[in-house]
Design an enzyme around this catalytic site. Structure first.
Site, PDB file in Angstrom:
ATOM      1  N   ASP A 113       5.938  79.780  70.430  1.00 47.01           N
ATOM      2  CA  ASP A 113       6.153  78.385  70.380  1.00 47.01           C
ATOM      3  C   ASP A 113       4.765  77.590  70.032  1.00 47.01           C
ATOM      4  O   ASP A 113       3.826  78.029  70.918  1.00 47.01           O
ATOM      5  CB  ASP A 113       6.918  77.795  71.594  1.00 47.01           C
ATOM      6  CG  ASP A 113       8.196  78.101  71.658  1.00 47.01           C
ATOM      7  OD1 ASP A 113       8.933  78.718  70.512  1.00 47.01           O
ATOM      8  OD2 ASP A 113       8.874  77.850  72.681  1.00 47.01           O
TER       9      ASP A 113
ATOM     10  N   ASP B  15      20.809  77.422  70.672  1.00 47.56           N
ATOM     11  CA  ASP B  15      20.126  76.964  71.765  1.00 47.56           C
ATOM     12  C   ASP B  15      21.443  77.070  72.784  1.00 47.56           C
ATOM     13  O   ASP B  15      22.165  76.247  72.569  1.00 47.56           O
ATOM     14  CB  ASP B  15      19.461  75.920  71.835  1.00 47.56           C
ATOM     15  CG  ASP B  15      18.202  75.862  70.910  1.00 47.56           C
ATOM     16  OD1 ASP B  15      18.004  77.156  70.656  1.00 47.56           O
ATOM     17  OD2 ASP B  15      17.587  75.031  70.624  1.00 47.56           O
TER      18      ASP B  15
END
Length: 287
Positions: A130, A11
């Site tokens: 997600d 990330d």
């Protein structure tokens, strides 16, 4: 049988690698290029960069990171975060990535996936999902959920919406979130994955928001449900805490690949250890 893949995930925020729990409590985890070189040397099958603060103003940062990474590593590289146009995809591919991961824009305009697949090929279009488990039996598709206008206006596609309470008692359901896990969209994650495959997606990157960063293991029910619903590869993400979790994801969850961050970032396990563990358990991997 195709070999199962081990994929570290970085990330990236403002040019640095970060890690959080349940999409919050972010902390620094190093330089992305240095991390990428380390994983390449370890024998990772692929690498994912997720630009978690992507915007047009900051796009140059991730392009620079991709270019520098592509100069030094040779494993396939996937980049996601803030991809809104076909030009964004072209720029990232030109910078050296092999695949792009698209989430919010797919929800905003599903035809974008079809256009992207036709322009660049399905093999480089990954749809990121997600998903969060729907627990409350009183759940209703109320005003708090940002259901896309195209879905409200198209009755033929409203099967993608989370089913009513009666149906939810018969099956487990997961809802899609966008904008880094901040906006519930009222869309059924399993049905959405299948729809994305129909539009041309070549792979699904499936993250359990309930398990993200917890190290409690992947959501195996979610992973298996999506893996059985589509014919394209599914990457399990969210919750890896030990090597047994990786094994469960590819066997019980039927995932084609496992994505992990914390256990590799903080050197709890190496990629080599993960692959040897899976091979000893009878899983086909590339050593």
């Amino acid at each position: 049988m195709l070999a199962k893949r081990i994929i570290p995930c970085l990330d990236v925020r403002d040019g640095r690698v970060v890690k959080g729990v349940n999409f919050v409590n972010i902390r620094d985890a190093g330089d992305p290029v240095e991390n990428a070189i380390y994983y390449d040397e370890q024998g990772a099958d692929e690498l994912v960069f997720l630009d978690i603060t992507a915007s047009h103003e900051k796009r140059k940062i991730i392009l620079d990171v991709v270019e520098k990474t592509a100069e030094d590593v040779f494993m396939p590289l996937t980049v996601g975060g803030g991809i809104c146009t076909l030009d964004d995809i072209r720029d990232l591919l030109n910078a050296g990535c092999d695949k792009v991961s698209i989430n919010t824009t797919a929800i905003r305009n599903p035809q974008f996936i079809k256009e992207a697949a036709e322009r660049f090929g399905s093999q480089c279009i990954v749809v990121a999902i997600d998903a969060k488990r729907v627990h409350d039996s009183r759940f209703e598709l109320d005003q708090q959920r940002e259901i896309p206008d195209w879905l409200l206006e198209n009755k033929e596609l409203q099967y993608l919406l989370i089913p009513g309470a009666d149906e939810r008692f018969k099956q487990k359901v997961w809802e899609i979130y966008t904008h880094g896990g901040r906006r519930p969209r009222g869309i059924d994650a399993v049905k959405w994955a299948k729809y994305m495959e129909e539009l041309g997606a070549g792979e699904i990157l499936l993250t359990s928001m309930d398990r993200d960063g917890t190290k409690d293991g992947y959501d195996l029910e979610l992973t298996r449900a999506v893996s059985e619903a589509v014919t394209i590869p599914v990457i399990a993400s969210g919750g890896a805490g030990n090597l047994e979790h990786l094994y469960e994801a590819v066997t019980i969850g039927k995932a084609d690949a496992v994505l992990a961050a914390s256990i590799f970032h903080y050197r709890e396990y190496t990629i080599r250890e993960a692959k040897e563990y899976l091979k000893q358990r009878g899983v086909e991997v590339r050593l």
